[in-house]
Design an enzyme around this catalytic site. Sequence first.
Site, PDB file in Angstrom:
ATOM      1  N   GLY A  12       0.775  -1.239   0.000  1.00  0.00           N
ATOM      2  CA  GLY A  12       0.000   0.000   0.000  1.00  0.00           C
ATOM      3  C   GLY A  12       0.804   1.286   0.000  1.00  0.00           C
ATOM      4  N   SER A  13       2.008   1.255  -0.574  1.00  0.00           N
ATOM      5  CA  SER A  13       2.785   2.507  -0.577  1.00  0.00           C
ATOM      6  C   SER A  13       2.178   3.531  -1.538  1.00  0.00           C
ATOM      7  CB  SER A  13       4.261   2.241  -0.903  1.00  0.00           C
ATOM      8  OG  SER A  13       4.435   1.874  -2.250  1.00  0.00           O
ATOM      9  N   ASN A  14       1.534   3.073  -2.607  1.00  0.00           N
ATOM     10  CA  ASN A  14       0.852   4.032  -3.492  1.00  0.00           C
ATOM     11  C   ASN A  14      -0.399   4.602  -2.822  1.00  0.00           C
ATOM     12  OD1 ASN A  14       2.075   4.443  -6.301  1.00  0.00           O
ATOM     13  ND2 ASN A  14       2.314   2.230  -5.987  1.00  0.00           N
ATOM     14  N   LYS A  65     -19.127 -15.921 -10.652  1.00  0.00           N
ATOM     15  CA  LYS A  65     -18.585 -14.892 -11.536  1.00  0.00           C
ATOM     16  C   LYS A  65     -19.208 -13.528 -11.214  1.00  0.00           C
ATOM     17  CE  LYS A  65     -17.658 -14.106 -16.439  1.00  0.00           C
ATOM     18  NZ  LYS A  65     -18.171 -12.751 -16.443  1.00  0.00           N
ATOM     19  N   MET A  90      -4.114  -6.500  -7.477  1.00  0.00           N
ATOM     20  CA  MET A  90      -3.592  -7.537  -8.365  1.00  0.00           C
ATOM     21  C   MET A  90      -4.688  -8.411  -8.976  1.00  0.00           C
ATOM     22  SD  MET A  90      -0.572  -6.806  -8.606  1.00  0.00           S
ATOM     23  CE  MET A  90       0.781  -5.970  -7.815  1.00  0.00           C
ATOM     24  N   ARG A  91      -5.818  -7.776  -9.287  1.00  0.00           N
ATOM     25  CA  ARG A  91      -6.893  -8.498  -9.967  1.00  0.00           C
ATOM     26  C   ARG A  91      -7.370  -7.665 -11.141  1.00  0.00           C
ATOM     27  NH1 ARG A  91      -9.286 -12.585  -7.354  1.00  0.00           N
ATOM     28  NH2 ARG A  91      -8.341 -12.948  -5.345  1.00  0.00           N
ATOM     29  N   ASN A 107      -5.448   3.200 -12.786  1.00  0.00           N
ATOM     30  CA  ASN A 107      -4.527   2.172 -12.297  1.00  0.00           C
ATOM     31  C   ASN A 107      -3.099   2.688 -12.433  1.00  0.00           C
ATOM     32  OD1 ASN A 107      -3.599  -0.517 -11.567  1.00  0.00           O
ATOM     33  ND2 ASN A 107      -3.068  -0.819 -13.720  1.00  0.00           N
ATOM     34  N   HIS A 109       0.742   1.368 -13.100  1.00  0.00           N
ATOM     35  CA  HIS A 109       1.456   0.194 -13.594  1.00  0.00           C
ATOM     36  C   HIS A 109       2.955   0.486 -13.597  1.00  0.00           C
ATOM     37  CE1 HIS A 109       1.949  -3.578 -15.666  1.00  0.00           C
ATOM     38  NE2 HIS A 109       2.773  -2.979 -16.503  1.00  0.00           N
TER      39      HIS A 109
HETATM   40  C1  GAR Z   1       3.392  -1.121  -7.397  1.00  0.00           C
HETATM   41  O1  GAR Z   1       4.684  -1.220  -7.944  1.00  0.00           O
HETATM   42  C2  GAR Z   1       2.352  -1.066  -8.506  1.00  0.00           C
HETATM   43  O2  GAR Z   1       2.766  -0.337  -9.625  1.00  0.00           O
HETATM   44  C3  GAR Z   1       2.225  -2.510  -8.837  1.00  0.00           C
HETATM   45  O3  GAR Z   1       2.240  -3.173  -7.593  1.00  0.00           O
HETATM   46  C4  GAR Z   1       3.014  -2.415  -6.678  1.00  0.00           C
HETATM   47  C5  GAR Z   1       2.184  -2.147  -5.449  1.00  0.00           C
HETATM   48  O4  GAR Z   1       2.934  -1.525  -4.459  1.00  0.00           O
HETATM   49  N1  GAR Z   1       1.028  -2.787  -9.567  1.00  0.00           N
HETATM   50  C6  GAR Z   1       0.932  -3.719 -10.500  1.00  0.00           C
HETATM   51  O5  GAR Z   1       1.866  -4.429 -10.814  1.00  0.00           O
HETATM   52  C7  GAR Z   1      -0.435  -3.824 -11.153  1.00  0.00           C
HETATM   53  N2  GAR Z   1      -0.380  -4.718 -12.252  1.00  0.00           N
HETATM   54  P1  GAR Z   1       2.215  -0.799  -3.259  1.00  0.00           P
HETATM   55  O6  GAR Z   1       1.246  -1.820  -2.646  1.00  0.00           O
HETATM   56  O7  GAR Z   1       3.317  -0.451  -2.312  1.00  0.00           O
HETATM   57  O8  GAR Z   1       1.492   0.406  -3.778  1.00  0.00           O
END
Ligand code: GAR
Length: 203
Positions: A12-14, A65, A90-91, A107, A109
């Site tokens: 959850g750093s983002n 579903k 991640m879904r 999102n 990426h």
């Molecule tokens: C981040 O690097 C984000 O870009 C990536 O997961 C990490 C989550 O970090 N997302 C993906 O790969 C989506 N396909 P966080 O939990 O510290 O924010």
Amino acid sequence: MIRIGVLASGRGSNFQSIVDGIKEKEIDGEVVALVVDTPEAGAIERAQANGIPYFIVEKKDYPGKGGMDRRIVEILKGKKVDLVVLAGYMRIAGKELLEPFRGRMINIHPALLPSFPGLDAQKQAFDYGVRVSGCTVHFVDEGTDTGPVIEQTAVYIGDCKDAHEVSERILPFEHKAMRKVVANFSKGKYVVEGRKVRYEARL
Ligand code: GAR
């Protein structure tokens, strides 16, 4: 002031970068819900530390579903969310989740799309041997990381020793890009014309 819902699966750093952006008044908004798909997500502790309501919605409890996505929509609508942010979620958002929030769901990426979509983007970039990768904030559509691009930052990774170092190198740029885009949402609107995204600040 916008009402923000965040979906996360991990540390959850983002998510934290949005919380910090609000505290520091860069973002004119409030995170009204964090939804995680696992009780293991570190993002939960961050929500607790900041008094943000959080909801654990696990796939195992919604085997049919679309059931899990419908539950998430119920939560987000209940909280009157304006903007949904997938921050390390991640879904794939199914159509049940996407349709009610189309144009209002973004999102982050960890690569320069359309290169290296999907899982383990940093490892994909490292294994491929690209010298430059980065991060992308984009609208969510029905594809995997295919929606219109809002913001991108290029990051030099040519001297990284492994995929972990690539991830560490790109992460602070993710936080900056995330904050900037959410701040912009709170102070204007992004207009999508085909694949092009243009920003209109509110006067
Ligand atoms: C981040 O690097 C984000 O870009 C990536 O997961 C990490 C989550 O970090 N997302 C993906 O790969 C989506 N396909 P966080 O939990 O510290 O924010």
